[in-house]
Design a protein around this motif. Structure first.
Motif, short mmCIF file in Angstrom:
data_model
loop_
_atom_site.label_atom_id
_atom_site.label_comp_id
_atom_site.label_asym_id
_atom_site.label_seq_id
_atom_site.Cartn_x
_atom_site.Cartn_y
_atom_site.Cartn_z
N TRP A 90 0.67 -1.34 -0.21
CA TRP A 90 0.16 0.05 -0.13
C TRP A 90 0.70 1.36 0.03
N VAL A 91 2.20 1.22 0.31
CA VAL A 91 2.83 2.22 0.24
C VAL A 91 4.30 1.95 -0.32
N ASN A 92 5.17 2.94 -0.77
CA ASN A 92 6.42 2.61 -1.19
C ASN A 92 7.46 3.53 -0.26
N ARG A 93 8.74 3.09 -0.04
CA ARG A 93 9.56 3.83 0.55
C ARG A 93 10.90 4.07 -0.30
N GLU A 94 11.75 5.13 -0.11
CA GLU A 94 12.82 5.35 -0.86
C GLU A 94 13.61 6.12 0.10
N ALA A 95 14.94 5.90 -0.13
CA ALA A 95 15.97 6.63 0.71
C ALA A 95 15.67 8.20 0.48
N CYS A 96 15.79 9.10 1.26
CA CYS A 96 15.35 10.70 1.23
C CYS A 96 16.76 11.01 0.41
N CYS A 97 16.64 12.00 -0.66
CA CYS A 97 17.63 12.48 -1.40
C CYS A 97 18.56 13.53 -0.37
N GLY A 98 17.81 14.11 0.07
CA GLY A 98 18.59 15.17 1.15
C GLY A 98 19.40 14.57 2.43
N ASP A 99 18.88 13.65 3.10
CA ASP A 99 19.36 12.91 4.19
C ASP A 99 19.08 11.45 4.10
N LYS A 100 20.11 10.75 4.00
CA LYS A 100 20.07 9.15 3.71
C LYS A 100 19.58 8.65 4.95
N ARG A 101 19.64 9.17 5.99
CA ARG A 101 19.03 8.63 7.41
C ARG A 101 17.50 8.74 7.33
N LEU A 102 16.94 9.48 6.51
CA LEU A 102 15.43 9.48 6.28
C LEU A 102 14.79 8.81 5.36
N VAL A 103 13.69 8.43 5.34
CA VAL A 103 12.88 7.68 4.44
C VAL A 103 11.57 8.37 3.91
N ASP A 104 11.72 8.46 2.51
CA ASP A 104 10.48 9.34 2.04
C ASP A 104 9.35 8.15 1.55
N VAL A 105 8.15 8.30 1.89
CA VAL A 105 7.07 7.54 1.86
C VAL A 105 6.04 8.12 0.93
N THR A 106 5.64 7.24 0.29
CA THR A 106 4.42 7.75 -1.00
C THR A 106 3.18 6.27 -0.93
N ILE A 107 2.23 6.82 -1.14
CA ILE A 107 1.06 5.86 -1.18
C ILE A 107 1.23 5.09 -2.60
N SER A 108 1.09 3.94 -2.69
CA SER A 108 1.07 3.23 -3.96
C SER A 108 0.09 3.05 -4.75
N LYS A 109 -0.20 2.82 -6.00
CA LYS A 109 -1.44 2.63 -6.61
C LYS A 109 -2.26 1.66 -5.97
N GLN A 110 -1.85 0.66 -5.33
CA GLN A 110 -2.46 -0.53 -4.67
C GLN A 110 -3.20 0.45 -3.46
N GLY A 111 -2.38 1.31 -2.64
CA GLY A 111 -2.87 1.77 -1.66
C GLY A 111 -4.08 2.91 -1.95
N ILE A 112 -3.89 3.47 -3.29
CA ILE A 112 -4.90 4.28 -3.48
C ILE A 112 -6.14 3.64 -3.70
N ASP A 113 -6.08 2.60 -4.41
CA ASP A 113 -7.13 1.58 -4.91
C ASP A 113 -7.64 1.09 -3.50
N PHE A 114 -6.94 0.70 -2.58
CA PHE A 114 -7.48 0.12 -1.43
C PHE A 114 -8.50 1.21 -0.56
N ILE A 115 -7.96 2.68 -0.54
CA ILE A 115 -8.62 3.69 0.06
C ILE A 115 -9.95 3.92 -0.64
N ASP A 116 -9.95 3.74 -2.05
CA ASP A 116 -11.17 3.76 -2.79
C ASP A 116 -12.16 2.83 -2.53
N GLN A 117 -11.72 1.46 -2.38
CA GLN A 117 -12.27 0.29 -1.97
C GLN A 117 -13.01 0.46 -0.85
N ILE A 118 -12.44 1.08 0.06
CA ILE A 118 -13.28 1.22 1.66
C ILE A 118 -13.84 2.68 1.59
#
Length: 150
Positions: A90-118
């Motif tokens: 339901w989400v994707n994680r990637e290392a943050c461009c500016g600070d490798k200690r942080l993780v950037d999180v986004t909602i995936s297509k499956q996550g959006i579909d899930f939100i729409d489903q409920i």
């Protein structure tokens, strides 16, 4: 139902402030149970749903610390929560461009579909408040905001 009946209170409360406190705590727990029961068949917790809504609304990658700040129920272990959502796809994680200690999180297509489903959750929540008028709901929000006064 009056709070006294709901909790089988036999003695009067010390004052209306005490009654309001018990009423708020009881109502919060009652509402949480209603929402948990709605989400249970979807194998989604309230916290997971909250994160998905935050990510959908963000429309850009955000860090786990930003997610924690925006959550209704502040959790110390947002990273583990994001990990579970990632395992569900339901989400994707990637290392943050500016600070490798942080993780950037986004909602995936499956996550959006899930939100729409409920999506019926919004209508379900509105049905919980059907005994209130729009004006009463506004008054309730004003009073709750005033209590927190932070």
């Amino acid at each position: 139902m009056e709070i006294e009946k709901a909790i089988n209170q036999t003695r009067p409360f010390k004052n209306e402030f005490q009654r309001a406190t018990v009423n708020l705590i009881y109502t919060n727990n009652w509402l949480s149970i209603q929402l948990k029961n709605y989400l249970k068949p979807y194998k989604c917790t309230l916290q997971q749903y909250n994160v998905l809504r935050i990510l959908k609304g963000a429309k850009k990658p955000i860090s786990t610390s930003d997610i924690r700040e925006r959550m209704i129920e502040k959790m110390a272990d947002t990273s583990r929560l994001v990990e579970r959502l990632c395992a569900k796809g339901w989400v994707n994680r990637e290392a943050c461009c500016g600070d490798k200690r942080l993780v950037d999180v986004t909602i995936s297509k499956q996550g959006i579909d899930f939100i729409d489903q409920i999506g019926g959750l919004d209508e379900y929540v509105e049905s919980i408040y059907e005994s209130l008028t729009l004006e009463e709901a506004k008054q309730l929000n004003t009073i709750l905001d005033k209590i927190r006064k932070d």
